[in-house]
Design a protein around this motif. Structure first.
Motif, PDB file in Angstrom:
ATOM      1  N   LEU A  40      28.325 122.804  70.228  1.00  0.00           N
ATOM      2  CA  LEU A  40      27.394 123.875  69.876  1.00  0.00           C
ATOM      3  C   LEU A  40      25.988 123.503  70.345  1.00  0.00           C
ATOM      4  O   LEU A  40      25.215 122.886  69.599  1.00  0.00           O
ATOM      5  N   PRO A  41      25.609 123.884  71.571  1.00  0.00           N
ATOM      6  CA  PRO A  41      24.323 123.442  72.129  1.00  0.00           C
ATOM      7  C   PRO A  41      23.113 124.028  71.422  1.00  0.00           C
ATOM      8  O   PRO A  41      22.013 123.472  71.514  1.00  0.00           O
ATOM      9  N   ASN A  42      23.284 125.163  70.724  1.00  0.00           N
ATOM     10  CA  ASN A  42      22.162 125.824  70.064  1.00  0.00           C
ATOM     11  C   ASN A  42      22.103 125.576  68.562  1.00  0.00           C
ATOM     12  O   ASN A  42      21.267 126.172  67.867  1.00  0.00           O
ATOM     13  N   LEU A  43      22.973 124.704  68.056  1.00  0.00           N
ATOM     14  CA  LEU A  43      23.005 124.441  66.619  1.00  0.00           C
ATOM     15  C   LEU A  43      21.710 123.784  66.158  1.00  0.00           C
ATOM     16  O   LEU A  43      21.261 122.781  66.730  1.00  0.00           O
ATOM     17  N   ARG A  44      21.085 124.373  65.133  1.00  0.00           N
ATOM     18  CA  ARG A  44      19.831 123.841  64.607  1.00  0.00           C
ATOM     19  C   ARG A  44      19.911 123.506  63.127  1.00  0.00           C
ATOM     20  O   ARG A  44      19.135 122.712  62.622  1.00  0.00           O
ATOM     21  N   LEU A  45      20.840 124.127  62.404  1.00  0.00           N
ATOM     22  CA  LEU A  45      20.942 123.903  60.961  1.00  0.00           C
ATOM     23  C   LEU A  45      22.412 123.814  60.583  1.00  0.00           C
ATOM     24  O   LEU A  45      23.198 124.695  60.911  1.00  0.00           O
ATOM     25  N   SER A  70      21.322 113.152  66.013  1.00  0.00           N
ATOM     26  CA  SER A  70      21.148 114.521  66.502  1.00  0.00           C
ATOM     27  C   SER A  70      19.812 115.098  66.045  1.00  0.00           C
ATOM     28  O   SER A  70      19.148 114.567  65.148  1.00  0.00           O
ATOM     29  N   ASN A  71      19.451 116.218  66.661  1.00  0.00           N
ATOM     30  CA  ASN A  71      18.231 116.941  66.293  1.00  0.00           C
ATOM     31  C   ASN A  71      18.503 118.076  65.313  1.00  0.00           C
ATOM     32  O   ASN A  71      17.620 118.888  65.045  1.00  0.00           O
ATOM     33  N   VAL A  72      19.713 118.127  64.798  1.00  0.00           N
ATOM     34  CA  VAL A  72      20.091 119.177  63.846  1.00  0.00           C
ATOM     35  C   VAL A  72      19.481 118.882  62.480  1.00  0.00           C
ATOM     36  O   VAL A  72      19.397 117.720  62.056  1.00  0.00           O
ATOM     37  N   HIS A  73      19.059 119.939  61.788  1.00  0.00           N
ATOM     38  CA  HIS A  73      18.516 119.788  60.433  1.00  0.00           C
ATOM     39  C   HIS A  73      19.641 119.958  59.416  1.00  0.00           C
ATOM     40  O   HIS A  73      20.465 120.876  59.525  1.00  0.00           O
ATOM     41  N   PHE A  74      19.668 119.064  58.426  1.00  0.00           N
ATOM     42  CA  PHE A  74      20.697 119.098  57.385  1.00  0.00           C
ATOM     43  C   PHE A  74      20.031 119.395  56.045  1.00  0.00           C
ATOM     44  O   PHE A  74      19.450 118.495  55.418  1.00  0.00           O
TER      45      PHE A  74
END
Length: 287
Positions: free
Chosen positions: A172-177, A201-205
């Protein structure tokens, strides 16, 4: 200007208002322009007579246990579907084939048990997917979201999940949250890759303090950064019993190969020496 002297824009608004009053609306639901809201109406089944141009459909807080794929396919312009707090189960494969424009889908607080590739694979425009608060959700196939490349917000909090393959979210290249809190995570060596991905990763949890290990007992309630350190030590530095057996076999094979090589080298040396001695004797006889 219209013959009455009013601007055409006002006349158009009036006509649209008159048309909207005549639009069919499902029983016990309220309808506005491009929106149908059936929240909290104790519906047992998917409502009928939904206007075909509906863009937003809200079925929250009902008792709907089944979404008919055929009826949904009539709503080809649907972009927002809220089905939270219903009784939807594990029969959602191929349900959303006819609503490919869907951008927002909320299936939280239901009875989902698994997510397969066929569940959401047709939702190529999906941006927000909420499947949290499904306590019976215990499995998500690793390629379940392979086609949902526009997905930015995914919530799987408060489910029965114990494991999630890293490749499931890496595609998922656009996953942010990504919501992962209050699940039954089994923090073993197989889960180490996923925890490492979380840390890098740069994803927010959101609610990260409640993303903790549930098993094994030695790691229970441990947050993921601390769990990663523990697993790195136990999985990458300590050997298991089968590892020792494997190393012993490798050592034995190396020893056996060395012995055979030395034996062959000795035989070759003896043969060479015998051949050299015979040659010397022949030369002496000739002299």
């Amino acid at each position: 200007m219209s013959p009455s002297g009013r601007p055409w824009s006002l006349s158009l608004v009036f006509l649209l208002g008159m048309a909207s009053e005549g639009i069919n609306c499902p029983s016990r639901c309220s309808c506005q322009y491009l929106e149908v809201n059936c929240t909290g109406q104790q519906l047992q089944e998917f409502p009928v007579d939904i206007p075909l141009d509906t863009r937003q459909l809200i079925l929250a807080a009902n008792n709907v246990s089944y979404l008919p794929a055929v009826e949904l396919s009539f709503l080809a312009d649907l972009v927002y579907l809220d089905c939270r707090k219903n009784l939807l189960g594990d029969d959602l494969d191929f349900t959303f084939t006819g609503v490919a424009r869907l951008v927002y889908l909320d299936l939280s607080f239901n009875n989902l048990t698994q997510v397969t590739f066929s569940t959401f694979s047709h939702l190529l425009s999906l941006v927000v997917l909420k499947i949290s608060d499904n306590p019976n959700l215990v499995a998500i196939e690793k390629d379940a979201f392979a086609n949902n490349t526009w997905l930015r917000h995914l919530d799987v909090s408060r489910t029965g999940l114990t494991f999630l393959d890293t490749s499931t979210v890496q595609v998922l290249p656009n996953l942010r949250l990504l919501g992962l809190s209050d699940n039954l995570w089994h923090c073993n060596c197989s889960f180490l890759d996923f925890i490492t991905w979380m840390m890098e990763s740069n994803v927010h949890f959101p609610d990260a303090d409640n993303i903790t290990c549930y098993t094994p007992a030695s790691l229970r309630a441990l947050r993921m950064p601390a769990a990663e350190a523990q697993l790195h030590y136990s999985c990458l530095t300590q050997l298991k019993k089968q590892d020792y057996v494997f190393l012993c076999l490798i050592g034995f094979c190396i020893f056996l190969a060395g012995t055979i090589a030395a034996w062959l080298a000795g035989i070759c040396a003896v043969i060479y020496k015998a051949h050299a001695s015979k040659r010397e004797e022949e030369e002496e006889e000739k002299d």
